[in-house]
Design an enzyme around this catalytic site. Structure first.
Site, short mmCIF file in Angstrom:
data_model
loop_
_atom_site.label_atom_id
_atom_site.label_comp_id
_atom_site.label_asym_id
_atom_site.label_seq_id
_atom_site.Cartn_x
_atom_site.Cartn_y
_atom_site.Cartn_z
N HIS A 199 -19.85 77.22 -17.39
CA HIS A 199 -18.85 76.84 -18.40
C HIS A 199 -17.42 76.77 -17.88
CE1 HIS A 199 -17.68 81.07 -18.48
NE2 HIS A 199 -16.57 80.65 -19.08
C1 UD1 Z 1 -12.70 80.62 -22.58
C2 UD1 Z 1 -11.76 81.37 -21.65
C3 UD1 Z 1 -12.51 81.91 -20.43
C4 UD1 Z 1 -13.78 82.66 -20.83
C5 UD1 Z 1 -14.61 81.78 -21.75
C6 UD1 Z 1 -15.87 82.46 -22.22
C7 UD1 Z 1 -9.43 80.56 -21.68
C8 UD1 Z 1 -8.42 79.78 -20.95
N1 UD1 Z 1 -10.70 80.52 -21.16
O1 UD1 Z 1 -13.16 79.46 -21.93
O2 UD1 Z 1 -11.66 82.80 -19.72
O3 UD1 Z 1 -14.53 82.97 -19.67
O4 UD1 Z 1 -13.81 81.44 -22.89
O5 UD1 Z 1 -16.69 81.54 -22.91
O6 UD1 Z 1 -9.11 81.17 -22.68
N2 UD1 Z 1 -15.96 75.15 -28.01
C9 UD1 Z 1 -16.87 74.87 -29.00
N3 UD1 Z 1 -17.40 75.90 -29.70
C10 UD1 Z 1 -17.06 77.19 -29.46
C11 UD1 Z 1 -16.15 77.46 -28.43
C12 UD1 Z 1 -15.61 76.44 -27.71
O7 UD1 Z 1 -17.18 73.72 -29.26
O8 UD1 Z 1 -17.56 78.09 -30.14
C13 UD1 Z 1 -15.32 74.06 -27.27
C14 UD1 Z 1 -13.83 73.99 -27.56
O9 UD1 Z 1 -13.55 73.25 -28.68
C15 UD1 Z 1 -13.27 73.36 -26.31
C16 UD1 Z 1 -14.22 73.88 -25.24
O10 UD1 Z 1 -15.40 74.30 -25.89
O11 UD1 Z 1 -13.36 71.98 -26.37
C17 UD1 Z 1 -13.61 74.98 -24.42
O12 UD1 Z 1 -13.31 76.12 -25.21
P1 UD1 Z 1 -12.12 77.10 -24.80
O13 UD1 Z 1 -12.04 78.19 -25.76
O14 UD1 Z 1 -10.90 76.31 -24.52
O15 UD1 Z 1 -12.51 77.64 -23.37
P2 UD1 Z 1 -13.83 78.26 -22.77
O16 UD1 Z 1 -14.38 77.33 -21.77
O17 UD1 Z 1 -14.78 78.80 -23.76
#
Ligand code: UD1
Length: 348
Positions: A199
């Site tokens: 991820h």
């Molecule tokens: C975030 C953290 C990372 C951690 C990870 C655990 C930051 C910069 N990164 O990364 O340190 O290791 O969480 O998972 O804070 N999304 C969904 N559904 C969800 C969650 C996310 O669709 O329940 C999508 C979001 O809309 C976005 C993407 O996934 O488009 C990334 O989500 P984001 O929270 O930005 O970062 P993570 O990759 O989860």
């Protein structure tokens, strides 16, 4: 003592569970949880509150799916307004996400002391959003709770020292995994398999890296059964780039599923920080699909190997992993009482 805890992403719910459990037993402490909403799918959020018995969030901010600046900025503003009305004695943040830095900054500007759990970790790769978040949070924090000796040394090199300010307590994730592993019994997946997670932004946002990893996993799936509970971010990227896994992936796992998968897998292939440690907790060798790791003691111990996003390296390492001899007996992450030590320090 009135504590406000800020969480928002999946690994933080798990870490907060360790402290919530000890706080609940202490009548002198009142804890209020702010959930920023960074992770919003039920499978990434609600299920952890339910399963790990974390008290429901007093404030659900519902902030997610924005660029880094917009997400962090809105969280900063919303957390500030909660802090102004709640006036806590201390703010508690975990790890390295956008929710962590937003919480820490909001509190610091209001002169509310900040406690950072999982302090001092460094990848020394400033292009990672997590690295920026953790360096800034550490420098803002009044109390830094470190999981490892290496993390204490990292802080020392940046001039963050002092017995009162920096404390080596062990890893709260170890507390949680010890507590719940006692409850895990029959394997959920039959036969031999490799547990995989993917991820990290550095892998999912780079088309070359993602393509190389997907090709490697597709190749490996011809020799191994691969169990891959897919993060929503990776699923979205796969859809938008047209890349495909040639094996079936799973929905994001809940905590109990994850520790079951960890208990019975052959080895772990991951780009997650937390899962690298969990592999160690469950005595499984780990291949890390990154160019560096914050958990350097795992490399020194010989139980974790960096394989980058290099198709050949991933495949070669995966094919030779079983023949290795691994020792998991050193207690790298404490004794499973990190949460009690943190609470004791805060009360002091
Ligand atoms: C975030 C953290 C990372 C951690 C990870 C655990 C930051 C910069 N990164 O990364 O340190 O290791 O969480 O998972 O804070 N999304 C969904 N559904 C969800 C969650 C996310 O669709 O329940 C999508 C979001 O809309 C976005 C993407 O996934 O488009 C990334 O989500 P984001 O929270 O930005 O970062 P993570 O990759 O989860």
């Amino acid at each position: 003592m009135k504590l406000v805890t800020v969480v928002g992403a999946r690994p933080q719910f798990i870490k907060a569970a360790a402290l919530s459990r000890v706080i609940e037993k202490d009548p002198c402490v009142e804890e209020l949880i702010i959930n920023t909403g960074q992770h919003f799918d039920a499978s990434m959020s609600k299920v952890f509150f339910d399963q790990l018995g974390i008290r429901p969030a007093a404030y659900d901010l519902g902030i997610h799916s924005l660029s880094h600046g917009a997400m962090t900025g809105r969280m900063l503003e919303a957390v500030e307004s909660v802090l102004l009305s709640e006036k806590p004695d201390c703010l508690l943040v975990y790890g390295d996400t956008n929710s962590t830095i937003a919480g820490a900054l909001a509190a610091k500007k209001l002169h509310i002391p900040v406690a950072h759990v999982e302090a001092g970790l460094r990848s020394f790769n400033s292009k990672m959003p997590e690295e920026v978040n953790r360096v800034l949070t550490d420098h803002l924090s009044d109390w830094l709770f470190c999981p490892t000796e290496a993390s204490v040394k990292n802080l020392e090199k940046e001039g963050i020292t002092g017995k009162e300010r920096v404390r080596l307590v062990g890893d709260v994730m170890y507390d949680v995994s010890r507590y719940y592993s006692r409850k895990s019994s029959v394997p959920l997946i039959e036969g031999q398999y490799v547990l995989c997670t993917l991820h990290r932004a550095e892998n999912t946002e780079s088309p070359q890296r993602l393509k190389a990893i997907v090709s490697a996993l597709n190749q490996l799936s011809k020799c191994y059964k691969i169990v891959l509970p897919l993060h929503p971010r990776t699923r979205k990227k796969m859809d938008s780039t047209g890349l495909q896994f040639e094996f079936e992936t799973l929905a994001p796992a809940d905590y109990m599923q994850m520790i079951n998968y960890l208990s019975y897998c052959e080895f772990v292939l991951t780009d997650s920080g937390g899962v690298q440690k969990e592999a160690y907790f469950f005595s499984k060798p780990c291949l890390t699909m990154r160019d560096e790791t914050e958990w350097v003691e795992l490399l020194d111990e010989g139980v974790n190997q960096l394989v980058g996003a290099d198709e050949k390296r991933i495949c070669q390492a995966a094919l030779s992993v079983k023949s290795g001899d691994y020792d998991f007996s050193s207690r790298l992450y404490g004794s499973g009482d990190a949460a009690s030590k943190i609470l004791e320090s805060l009360l002091k």
